[in-house]
Design a protein around this motif. Structure first.
Motif, PDB file in Angstrom:
ATOM      1  N   ARG A  76       1.367  -1.415   0.317  1.00 13.30           N
ATOM      2  CA  ARG A  76      -0.231   0.150   0.216  1.00 13.30           C
ATOM      3  C   ARG A  76       1.146   1.160  -0.513  1.00 13.30           C
ATOM      4  O   ARG A  76       0.429   2.217  -0.119  1.00 13.30           O
ATOM      5  CB  ARG A  76      -1.178   0.000   1.310  1.00 13.30           C
ATOM      6  CG  ARG A  76      -2.182  -1.322   1.170  1.00 13.30           C
ATOM      7  CD  ARG A  76      -2.476  -0.968   0.298  1.00 13.30           C
ATOM      8  NE  ARG A  76      -3.538   0.252   0.500  1.00 13.30           N
ATOM      9  CZ  ARG A  76      -4.501   1.123  -0.201  1.00 13.30           C
ATOM     10  NH1 ARG A  76      -5.102  -0.039  -1.548  1.00 13.30           N
ATOM     11  NH2 ARG A  76      -5.356   1.646  -0.428  1.00 13.30           N
ATOM     12  N   GLY A  77       2.471   0.867   0.199  1.00 11.49           N
ATOM     13  CA  GLY A  77       2.899   2.345   0.167  1.00 11.49           C
ATOM     14  C   GLY A  77       3.603   2.461   1.140  1.00 11.49           C
ATOM     15  O   GLY A  77       3.878   3.537   1.700  1.00 11.49           O
ATOM     16  N   LEU A  78       3.867   1.873   1.740  1.00  7.08           N
ATOM     17  CA  LEU A  78       4.394   2.249   3.551  1.00  7.08           C
ATOM     18  C   LEU A  78       5.463   1.471   3.951  1.00  7.08           C
ATOM     19  O   LEU A  78       5.449  -0.381   3.921  1.00  7.08           O
ATOM     20  CB  LEU A  78       2.644   1.665   4.589  1.00  7.08           C
ATOM     21  CG  LEU A  78       3.546   2.142   5.822  1.00  7.08           C
ATOM     22  CD1 LEU A  78       2.190   1.861   7.054  1.00  7.08           C
ATOM     23  CD2 LEU A  78       4.090   1.092   6.741  1.00  7.08           C
ATOM     24  N   ALA A  79       6.448   1.466   4.598  1.00 11.08           N
ATOM     25  CA  ALA A  79       7.494   1.768   4.855  1.00 11.08           C
ATOM     26  C   ALA A  79       8.034   1.710   6.133  1.00 11.08           C
ATOM     27  O   ALA A  79       8.252   2.806   6.388  1.00 11.08           O
ATOM     28  CB  ALA A  79       8.339   1.188   3.686  1.00 11.08           C
ATOM     29  N   ASN A  96      21.013  -6.469   0.645  1.00 10.51           N
ATOM     30  CA  ASN A  96      20.173  -6.174   1.076  1.00 10.51           C
ATOM     31  C   ASN A  96      19.030  -5.430   0.859  1.00 10.51           C
ATOM     32  O   ASN A  96      17.629  -5.299   0.961  1.00 10.51           O
ATOM     33  CB  ASN A  96      20.855  -5.286   2.059  1.00 10.51           C
ATOM     34  CG  ASN A  96      20.935  -6.295   3.945  1.00 10.51           C
ATOM     35  OD1 ASN A  96      20.200  -5.986   4.593  1.00 10.51           O
ATOM     36  ND2 ASN A  96      22.341  -7.009   3.785  1.00 10.51           N
ATOM     37  N   LEU A  97      19.413  -4.192  -0.593  1.00  8.76           N
ATOM     38  CA  LEU A  97      18.992  -2.955  -0.992  1.00  8.76           C
ATOM     39  C   LEU A  97      18.319  -3.858  -2.086  1.00  8.76           C
ATOM     40  O   LEU A  97      16.766  -3.247  -1.688  1.00  8.76           O
ATOM     41  CB  LEU A  97      20.244  -2.175  -1.886  1.00  8.76           C
ATOM     42  CG  LEU A  97      21.114  -1.710  -0.520  1.00  8.76           C
ATOM     43  CD1 LEU A  97      21.832  -0.712  -1.828  1.00  8.76           C
ATOM     44  CD2 LEU A  97      20.074  -0.604  -0.301  1.00  8.76           C
ATOM     45  N   ARG A  98      18.371  -4.875  -2.298  1.00  7.85           N
ATOM     46  CA  ARG A  98      16.423  -5.653  -3.756  1.00  7.85           C
ATOM     47  C   ARG A  98      16.358  -6.010  -2.627  1.00  7.85           C
ATOM     48  O   ARG A  98      14.870  -6.249  -3.269  1.00  7.85           O
ATOM     49  CB  ARG A  98      18.161  -6.534  -4.481  1.00  7.85           C
ATOM     50  CG  ARG A  98      18.397  -5.823  -5.111  1.00  7.85           C
ATOM     51  CD  ARG A  98      19.785  -6.979  -6.555  1.00  7.85           C
ATOM     52  NE  ARG A  98      20.229  -6.552  -7.069  1.00  7.85           N
ATOM     53  CZ  ARG A  98      21.638  -6.336  -6.725  1.00  7.85           C
ATOM     54  NH1 ARG A  98      22.312  -7.324  -6.318  1.00  7.85           N
ATOM     55  NH2 ARG A  98      22.216  -6.175  -8.044  1.00  7.85           N
ATOM     56  N   LEU A  99      16.233  -6.672  -1.027  1.00  7.11           N
ATOM     57  CA  LEU A  99      15.115  -7.146  -0.722  1.00  7.11           C
ATOM     58  C   LEU A  99      13.972  -5.672  -0.884  1.00  7.11           C
ATOM     59  O   LEU A  99      13.142  -6.429  -0.446  1.00  7.11           O
ATOM     60  CB  LEU A  99      15.449  -7.667   0.948  1.00  7.11           C
ATOM     61  CG  LEU A  99      16.464  -8.904   0.746  1.00  7.11           C
ATOM     62  CD1 LEU A  99      16.970  -9.328   2.360  1.00  7.11           C
ATOM     63  CD2 LEU A  99      15.452 -10.021   0.223  1.00  7.11           C
ATOM     64  N   GLY A 100      14.959  -4.987  -0.338  1.00  6.84           N
ATOM     65  CA  GLY A 100      13.451  -3.502  -0.600  1.00  6.84           C
ATOM     66  C   GLY A 100      12.393  -3.826  -1.774  1.00  6.84           C
ATOM     67  O   GLY A 100      11.227  -2.992  -0.849  1.00  6.84           O
ATOM     68  N   ALA A 101      12.890  -3.676  -2.690  1.00  8.07           N
ATOM     69  CA  ALA A 101      12.500  -3.602  -3.747  1.00  8.07           C
ATOM     70  C   ALA A 101      11.789  -5.277  -4.541  1.00  8.07           C
ATOM     71  O   ALA A 101      10.722  -5.770  -5.483  1.00  8.07           O
ATOM     72  CB  ALA A 101      13.305  -3.105  -4.790  1.00  8.07           C
ATOM     73  N   LEU A 102      11.886  -6.456  -3.766  1.00  6.35           N
ATOM     74  CA  LEU A 102      11.434  -7.422  -3.955  1.00  6.35           C
ATOM     75  C   LEU A 102      10.144  -7.925  -4.616  1.00  6.35           C
ATOM     76  O   LEU A 102      10.208  -8.636  -5.825  1.00  6.35           O
ATOM     77  CB  LEU A 102      12.023  -8.990  -3.251  1.00  6.35           C
ATOM     78  CG  LEU A 102      12.791 -10.052  -3.176  1.00  6.35           C
ATOM     79  CD1 LEU A 102      13.708 -10.190  -4.122  1.00  6.35           C
ATOM     80  CD2 LEU A 102      12.056 -11.012  -1.603  1.00  6.35           C
ATOM     81  N   TRP A 103       8.894  -7.455  -4.253  1.00  5.02           N
ATOM     82  CA  TRP A 103       7.835  -7.842  -4.309  1.00  5.02           C
ATOM     83  C   TRP A 103       7.721  -6.776  -5.647  1.00  5.02           C
ATOM     84  O   TRP A 103       6.247  -7.236  -6.182  1.00  5.02           O
ATOM     85  CB  TRP A 103       6.867  -7.527  -3.830  1.00  5.02           C
ATOM     86  CG  TRP A 103       7.168  -5.939  -2.937  1.00  5.02           C
ATOM     87  CD1 TRP A 103       8.030  -5.561  -2.016  1.00  5.02           C
ATOM     88  CD2 TRP A 103       5.536  -5.389  -3.885  1.00  5.02           C
ATOM     89  NE1 TRP A 103       7.106  -4.106  -1.803  1.00  5.02           N
ATOM     90  CE2 TRP A 103       6.393  -3.828  -2.779  1.00  5.02           C
ATOM     91  CE3 TRP A 103       4.829  -5.312  -4.977  1.00  5.02           C
ATOM     92  CZ2 TRP A 103       5.522  -2.337  -3.103  1.00  5.02           C
ATOM     93  CZ3 TRP A 103       4.458  -3.848  -4.543  1.00  5.02           C
ATOM     94  CH2 TRP A 103       4.506  -2.205  -3.637  1.00  5.02           C
ATOM     95  N   ARG A 104       8.375  -5.901  -6.136  1.00  7.70           N
ATOM     96  CA  ARG A 104       8.136  -5.257  -7.419  1.00  7.70           C
ATOM     97  C   ARG A 104       8.293  -5.451  -8.623  1.00  7.70           C
ATOM     98  O   ARG A 104       9.243  -6.273  -8.574  1.00  7.70           O
ATOM     99  CB  ARG A 104       8.906  -3.559  -7.330  1.00  7.70           C
ATOM    100  CG  ARG A 104       8.021  -3.157  -6.237  1.00  7.70           C
ATOM    101  CD  ARG A 104       8.891  -1.250  -6.189  1.00  7.70           C
ATOM    102  NE  ARG A 104       8.446  -0.843  -7.152  1.00  7.70           N
ATOM    103  CZ  ARG A 104       7.661   0.102  -7.157  1.00  7.70           C
ATOM    104  NH1 ARG A 104       6.558  -0.102  -5.711  1.00  7.70           N
ATOM    105  NH2 ARG A 104       7.156   0.979  -7.648  1.00  7.70           N
ATOM    106  N   GLY A 105       7.328  -6.021  -9.069  1.00 11.44           N
ATOM    107  CA  GLY A 105       7.931  -6.570 -11.038  1.00 11.44           C
ATOM    108  C   GLY A 105       8.243  -5.772 -11.701  1.00 11.44           C
ATOM    109  O   GLY A 105       8.857  -6.673 -13.134  1.00 11.44           O
ATOM    110  N   ARG A 147      17.372   0.564   1.770  1.00 12.93           N
ATOM    111  CA  ARG A 147      16.157  -0.279   1.776  1.00 12.93           C
ATOM    112  C   ARG A 147      14.829   0.216   1.405  1.00 12.93           C
ATOM    113  O   ARG A 147      13.878  -0.886   0.860  1.00 12.93           O
ATOM    114  CB  ARG A 147      16.215  -1.565   2.946  1.00 12.93           C
ATOM    115  CG  ARG A 147      15.589  -3.081   2.209  1.00 12.93           C
ATOM    116  CD  ARG A 147      16.375  -3.765   3.664  1.00 12.93           C
ATOM    117  NE  ARG A 147      16.302  -3.477   4.903  1.00 12.93           N
ATOM    118  CZ  ARG A 147      16.676  -4.144   6.019  1.00 12.93           C
ATOM    119  NH1 ARG A 147      18.019  -5.297   5.739  1.00 12.93           N
ATOM    120  NH2 ARG A 147      16.011  -3.804   7.137  1.00 12.93           N
ATOM    121  N   ALA A 148      14.799   0.560   2.441  1.00 11.05           N
ATOM    122  CA  ALA A 148      13.320   0.674   2.592  1.00 11.05           C
ATOM    123  C   ALA A 148      12.658   1.722   2.191  1.00 11.05           C
ATOM    124  O   ALA A 148      11.366   1.739   1.040  1.00 11.05           O
ATOM    125  CB  ALA A 148      12.789   1.575   3.867  1.00 11.05           C
TER     126      ALA A 148
END
Length: 235
Positions: A76-79, A96-105, A147-148
């Motif tokens: 929903r856009g919250l970190a 570590n950084l890529r984990l923050g965007a893992l769900w983004r396609g 990461r966030a």
């Protein structure tokens, strides 16, 4: 952006957050201040979905997220950047950084986000291939915030980002938050014990004591009112 109504969170018989109501406008930086045990961290964890509220309501951009799992609040856009950052030391800085965007396609957008984080925090750019365990305390905090930001949040919750850091690093992090608000319209809810530092970049401030809001005012008012500062902020 965020509307909290009569929020209560308990740990057994203890009311860590007690009927808290706050409103955060889009693009604003709001500082949440108070002593240890005031309920600041529990407030952020409840908003993010890591802790279940006993009662009350949390609205984000018109959507009720009170009972929403943490993984869905991220979408929903919250970190949330938790106290201590929560960096995974066994992974590299880039991992570590890529984990923050893992769900983004969108892979292209993930790559852009990585470049943007490196521009915000230049020390990370030269350490992408290194294990996070090799970073200094300040660099780990930059990594946690970066990461966030990789998830492209609209609302960023920060829990004690200056904890244990040198004043120069703290000033750098606060400046990054100010710049992000100006350039992207990011909304920030900032929990801090360093009241002076937090209020220097905040639009509004609120003081928690024993889980309740005891004061809410423009940041400038909290900074300049000597009685309030001595009573609640310790300086």
């Amino acid at each position: 952006m965020l509307e909290i109504e009569e929020l209560t969170t308990t740990y057994g018989p203890v009311r860590a957050v007690d009927r808290v109501s706050i409103s955060v406008e889009p693009g604003a930086i709001t500082a949440v201040l108070g002593a240890n045990g005031a309920g600041k961290s529990t407030l952020l964890r409840t908003i993010s979905g890591l802790v279940r509220a006993r009662s009350g309501r949390i609205m984000m951009s018109g959507t009720d997220i009170t009972r929403m799992p943490a993984e869905l609040t991220v979408r929903r856009g919250l970190a949330l950047v938790p106290e201590g950052g929560g960096v995974i030391t066994e992974l590299t800085v880039a991992e570590n950084l890529r984990l923050g965007a893992l769900w983004r396609g969108d892979r292209a957008d993930r790559a852009r986000a990585l470049r943007e984080v490196c521009e915000l925090f230049p020390p990370l750019a030269s350490r992408l291939a290194r294990p996070a365990s090799t970073l200094s305390g300040g660099e780990r905090q930059m990594l946690a915030i970066g990461r966030a930001l990789m998830s492209r949040p609209r609302l960023l919750l920060l829990d004690e980002p200056s904890l244990g850091l040198a004043p120069m690093i703290t000033a750098r992090i606060m400046q990054v938050l100010r710049d992000l608000r100006a350039s992207t319209g990011l909304t920030v809810l900032l929990v801090e014990q360093n009241a002076r530092s937090a209020l220097s970049i905040a639009d509004t401030g609120m003081v928690l004591a024993l889980g309740q809001v005891v004061m809410a005012a423009p940041a400038g008012t909290l900074l300049t009112d000597e009685t309030l500062r001595h009573a609640y902020l310790g300086f």
